[in-house]
Scaffold this active site. Sequence first.
Site, PDB file in Angstrom:
ATOM      1  N   LYS A  53       0.833  -1.252  -0.113  1.00 55.19           N
ATOM      2  CA  LYS A  53       0.017   0.062   0.026  1.00 55.19           C
ATOM      3  C   LYS A  53       0.989   1.223  -0.020  1.00 55.19           C
ATOM      4  O   LYS A  53       0.521   2.307  -0.778  1.00 55.19           O
ATOM      5  CB  LYS A  53      -0.908   0.085   1.224  1.00 55.19           C
ATOM      6  CG  LYS A  53      -2.080  -1.051   1.137  1.00 55.19           C
ATOM      7  CD  LYS A  53      -2.810  -1.444   2.456  1.00 55.19           C
ATOM      8  CE  LYS A  53      -3.745  -2.581   1.981  1.00 55.19           C
ATOM      9  NZ  LYS A  53      -4.211  -3.308   3.147  1.00 55.19           N
ATOM     10  N   GLN A  97      -5.309  -2.240   8.873  1.00 53.60           N
ATOM     11  CA  GLN A  97      -4.747  -3.627   8.339  1.00 53.60           C
ATOM     12  C   GLN A  97      -5.604  -4.526   9.375  1.00 53.60           C
ATOM     13  O   GLN A  97      -5.386  -4.557  10.390  1.00 53.60           O
ATOM     14  CB  GLN A  97      -3.501  -3.435   8.350  1.00 53.60           C
ATOM     15  CG  GLN A  97      -3.143  -4.844   7.669  1.00 53.60           C
ATOM     16  CD  GLN A  97      -3.453  -5.019   6.188  1.00 53.60           C
ATOM     17  OE1 GLN A  97      -3.232  -4.031   5.327  1.00 53.60           O
ATOM     18  NE2 GLN A  97      -4.056  -6.210   5.701  1.00 53.60           N
ATOM     19  N   ASP A 120     -11.648   1.698   2.898  1.00 55.96           N
ATOM     20  CA  ASP A 120     -11.939   0.155   2.840  1.00 55.96           C
ATOM     21  C   ASP A 120     -13.383  -0.126   1.968  1.00 55.96           C
ATOM     22  O   ASP A 120     -13.678  -1.077   1.680  1.00 55.96           O
ATOM     23  CB  ASP A 120     -11.595  -0.517   4.093  1.00 55.96           C
ATOM     24  CG  ASP A 120     -10.362  -1.459   4.144  1.00 55.96           C
ATOM     25  OD1 ASP A 120      -9.869  -1.639   2.820  1.00 55.96           O
ATOM     26  OD2 ASP A 120      -9.896  -1.624   4.848  1.00 55.96           O
TER      27      ASP A 120
END
Length: 295
Positions: A53, A97, A120
């Site tokens: 990322k 995460q 997300d």
Amino acid sequence: MAAKIISGNEVAAEIRAELKERVAELKEKGIFPGLGVVLVGEDPASVSYVTSKAKGSQEIGMFEETIRLPADVAEDEVLKVIDNLNKDPKFTGILVQLPLPEHISVEKVINYISPEKDVDGFHPVNLGKLLRGEPCPLPCTPHGVQQLLVRSGNDPSGKHVVVCGRSNIVGKPLAAILMQKAKGANAVVTVVHTGAKDISYYTKQADILVAAMGRPQAITADMVREGTVVIDVGVNRIPDASKKKGFRLAGDVDYGPVSEKASFITPVPGGVGPMTVTMLLYNTVESAIRLSQQQ
Ligand code: NAP
């Protein structure tokens, strides 16, 4: 006839090139997208995702910062970090995460992220908007699947899409995305899961078949009709002594035989995988635009 391969690496590179141009244009207008990543602990897979990322952000010229917290960090501390990221205008996107250590509630953490910065797309507010067909950040893996379909000339509109798997991160949001009366969607969607007595009854009726079960090679050639477009989301580790790491990756589709019947197919690795991070970058850029319009 062997299927055409839909390369996630190629589609992801195409989208990243578009994003790089957009980031440069936005910066000229004084809009600076920025991604804040929270990593709890040092799980090797999570570290590797977080690294990709950071690298992806760098590649498109976007600011990124990873906040690393120890595995035994208190839940309150994680929430404090998120609070700071929510308030800090440098960050237009926040990602925690997953998975998190057991003592931390995933729901609490996700709900704490400001929906405007939830890149997300897992916040209940955004999932609600998704169902209602309102603009919102789309969950990255299913959004990546949609992009693979559209950009390979397999627009799902009017097609029967059979999704195998109903998880909150892949199956359910993918069904919600593809059923919308919208460009790149407008499909007839069937979702199958372990409650189905015989999933092949459904998979054989698919124009587009998406496997997201986490079961290596579960979709075999006899379950697929000639000419089906097959998207394999599965990433499974198969023990393999001949590999340096001791395992190889396999999808949920029995690739060789199925690719003899399918018209298009995604490989594993190099199919859906590279799309997930790319769509996260996309969401962070989009969220920068939305936030700038609110000022
Ligand atoms: P998950 O949470 O374990 O969900 C699996 C789903 O598949 C469940 O809904 C389950 O049904 C269903 N299922 C399992 N076995 C089945 C069977 N034999 N027949 C019918 N349905 C079955 O998995 P996930 O998080 O969605 O992930 C799925 C796969 O995608 C995994 O391999 C994961 O590693 C991979 N993945 C890849 C990416 C990427 O970026 N490429 C991202 C996310 C996930 P029930 O609900 O009835 O239990």
